[in-house]
Enzyme design. Sequence first.
Site, PDB file in Angstrom:
ATOM      1  N   LYS A 154     -15.416  -0.743   3.331  1.00  0.00           N
ATOM      2  CA  LYS A 154     -14.913   0.163   2.300  1.00  0.00           C
ATOM      3  C   LYS A 154     -13.815   1.000   2.950  1.00  0.00           C
ATOM      4  O   LYS A 154     -14.087   1.977   3.636  1.00  0.00           O
ATOM      5  CB  LYS A 154     -16.039   1.052   1.773  1.00  0.00           C
ATOM      6  CG  LYS A 154     -15.803   1.609   0.349  1.00  0.00           C
ATOM      7  CD  LYS A 154     -14.653   2.567   0.205  1.00  0.00           C
ATOM      8  CE  LYS A 154     -14.981   3.962   0.704  1.00  0.00           C
ATOM      9  NZ  LYS A 154     -13.830   4.911   0.460  1.00  0.00           N
ATOM     10  N   GLU A 205     -19.297   8.245  13.669  1.00  0.00           N
ATOM     11  CA  GLU A 205     -18.273   8.929  14.471  1.00  0.00           C
ATOM     12  C   GLU A 205     -17.665   9.970  13.559  1.00  0.00           C
ATOM     13  O   GLU A 205     -16.966   9.649  12.604  1.00  0.00           O
ATOM     14  CB  GLU A 205     -17.228   7.925  14.978  1.00  0.00           C
ATOM     15  CG  GLU A 205     -16.358   8.487  16.082  1.00  0.00           C
ATOM     16  CD  GLU A 205     -15.048   9.059  15.580  1.00  0.00           C
ATOM     17  OE1 GLU A 205     -15.014  10.290  15.323  1.00  0.00           O
ATOM     18  OE2 GLU A 205     -14.093   8.296  15.440  1.00  0.00           O
ATOM     19  N   CYS A 231      -9.390  12.542  15.099  1.00  0.00           N
ATOM     20  CA  CYS A 231     -10.674  13.214  15.326  1.00  0.00           C
ATOM     21  C   CYS A 231     -10.768  13.839  16.710  1.00  0.00           C
ATOM     22  O   CYS A 231     -11.483  14.827  16.894  1.00  0.00           O
ATOM     23  CB  CYS A 231     -11.821  12.222  15.119  1.00  0.00           C
ATOM     24  SG  CYS A 231     -11.641  10.707  16.080  1.00  0.00           S
ATOM     25  N   GLU A 258     -12.791  21.859  12.180  1.00  0.00           N
ATOM     26  CA  GLU A 258     -11.822  20.791  12.372  1.00  0.00           C
ATOM     27  C   GLU A 258     -10.775  20.885  11.267  1.00  0.00           C
ATOM     28  O   GLU A 258     -11.078  20.692  10.087  1.00  0.00           O
ATOM     29  CB  GLU A 258     -12.504  19.422  12.329  1.00  0.00           C
ATOM     30  CG  GLU A 258     -11.542  18.277  12.569  1.00  0.00           C
ATOM     31  CD  GLU A 258     -12.224  16.921  12.539  1.00  0.00           C
ATOM     32  OE1 GLU A 258     -11.906  16.085  13.393  1.00  0.00           O
ATOM     33  OE2 GLU A 258     -13.077  16.709  11.657  1.00  0.00           O
TER      34      GLU A 258
END
Length: 502
Positions: A193, A269, A303, A400
């Site tokens: 996906k 992750e 990331c 983040e």
Amino acid sequence: MATANGSSKGSFEVPKVEVRFTKLFIDGKFVDAVSGKTFETRDPRTGEVIASIAEGDKADVDLAVKAAREAFDNGPWPRMTGYERGRILHRFADLIDEHVEELAALDTVDAGKLFAVGKARDIPGAAHLLRYYAGAADKVHGATLKMAQRMHGYTLKEPVGVVGHIVPWNYPTTMFFFKVGPALAAGCAVVVKPAEQTPLSALFYAHLAREAGVPAGVLNVVPGFGPTAGAAVAAHMDVDKVSFTGSTEVGRLVMRAAAESNLKPVSLELGGKSPVIVFDDADLDMAVNLVNFATYTNKGEICVAGTRIYVQEGIYDEFVKKAAELASKSVVGDPFNPSVSQGPQVDKDQYEKVLRYIDIGKREGATLVTGGKPCGDKGYYIEPTIFTDVKDDMTIAQDEIFGPVMALMKFKTVEEVIQKANNTRYGLAAGIVTKNIDVANTVSRSIRAGAIWINCYFAFDPDAPFGGYKMSGFGKDMGMDALDKYLQTKTVVTPLYNTPWL
């Protein structure tokens, strides 16, 4: 700082980008969604629509999983020798090499990624990673057991089955092969996906896999949205494992869906807020360039971006001055322009999110040294931004941001900076800049993160496992650890009679 079209650096040629694949890829064929619905994918350079993409949901995921299950349970892929699978994966990699420019252009118009970097790094890197796992496919070994009883025992490593991959938008190609490469090498069948923001290259890779000889049903690609298509993958009773890269919040939802369905194993992750620690003895210019690279690569949409920068007090003032000068020279503009160093954020939502965080930083008392504003009259461009006077408990030091925002902080001692570096819910990566090997060893072993880069950053390699600690997730991509993630161990035992030895 150049304007958002990069025009101050001269003219450049934008390659013609042809979108060849817009439908779902299920059981070896491109098909419309069951519902007939489509969604728009947009060019972040302008906000304009690139193409309408078939919108998969639960019904389409059901069809994709059914195809993958049939391919795994009854098809040739898991029953081939590893050598045969490896040969097909090598052909797949060769086809990627033949389409580098087209694939890089798709990721540029879909994700705002620098075209030159895509051609030089992202697309060739995907082919490299695929060849790494192609070479590993015939090296999956169990072990002979030295049992305490009169029995012969051994272990088999078998593919886990049907794997669901939910991949993010920031590195559409890299993340696709982080997941698909080892899973296919292991003999699994997969349902991917892709992120709704960046589906174009994933559909192209499905086409290339078919051309390479990957059997029908082994690789399926279902574009769609997280709450519909993604949720259906995570909760599906016939998916044997799910791998997700994305936010910590969505990672929780994936785990919950896996637990509430068939207790499928999960690898995650997730987010990061990685520190880069610069000690007094560092080469100052090298350190400034490395930190700039760590923070602003891919417009901060990565990331492991090094966005919490700790600089020892002896060089702090000079570091701030040089870092601001370097950031202010950055050319923000069209990612097809080879003179541009930073393209647009992936979409309007991400653009607005980053600007909100910049406003929060100012409101909470951090000092804006440079940048902090949108640039250009169209598209989703933001200036490289530096804050000083940042406190560890400020939002911009804890959350983040996923944008071009650097938080600079001062420290005195090794012990102090270790504590500061670990003062985060994340643990994905960290950078250390020093000439002192004792300091490098002490700090690298003390920081709770999955990847530590000393006097370098983004030091990814196919042989180097990558994954997080704490709320950055668990399970490794790359290296043989990633291959093992898609295998399960079976123990086989049989009695021994009249054996001359045990």
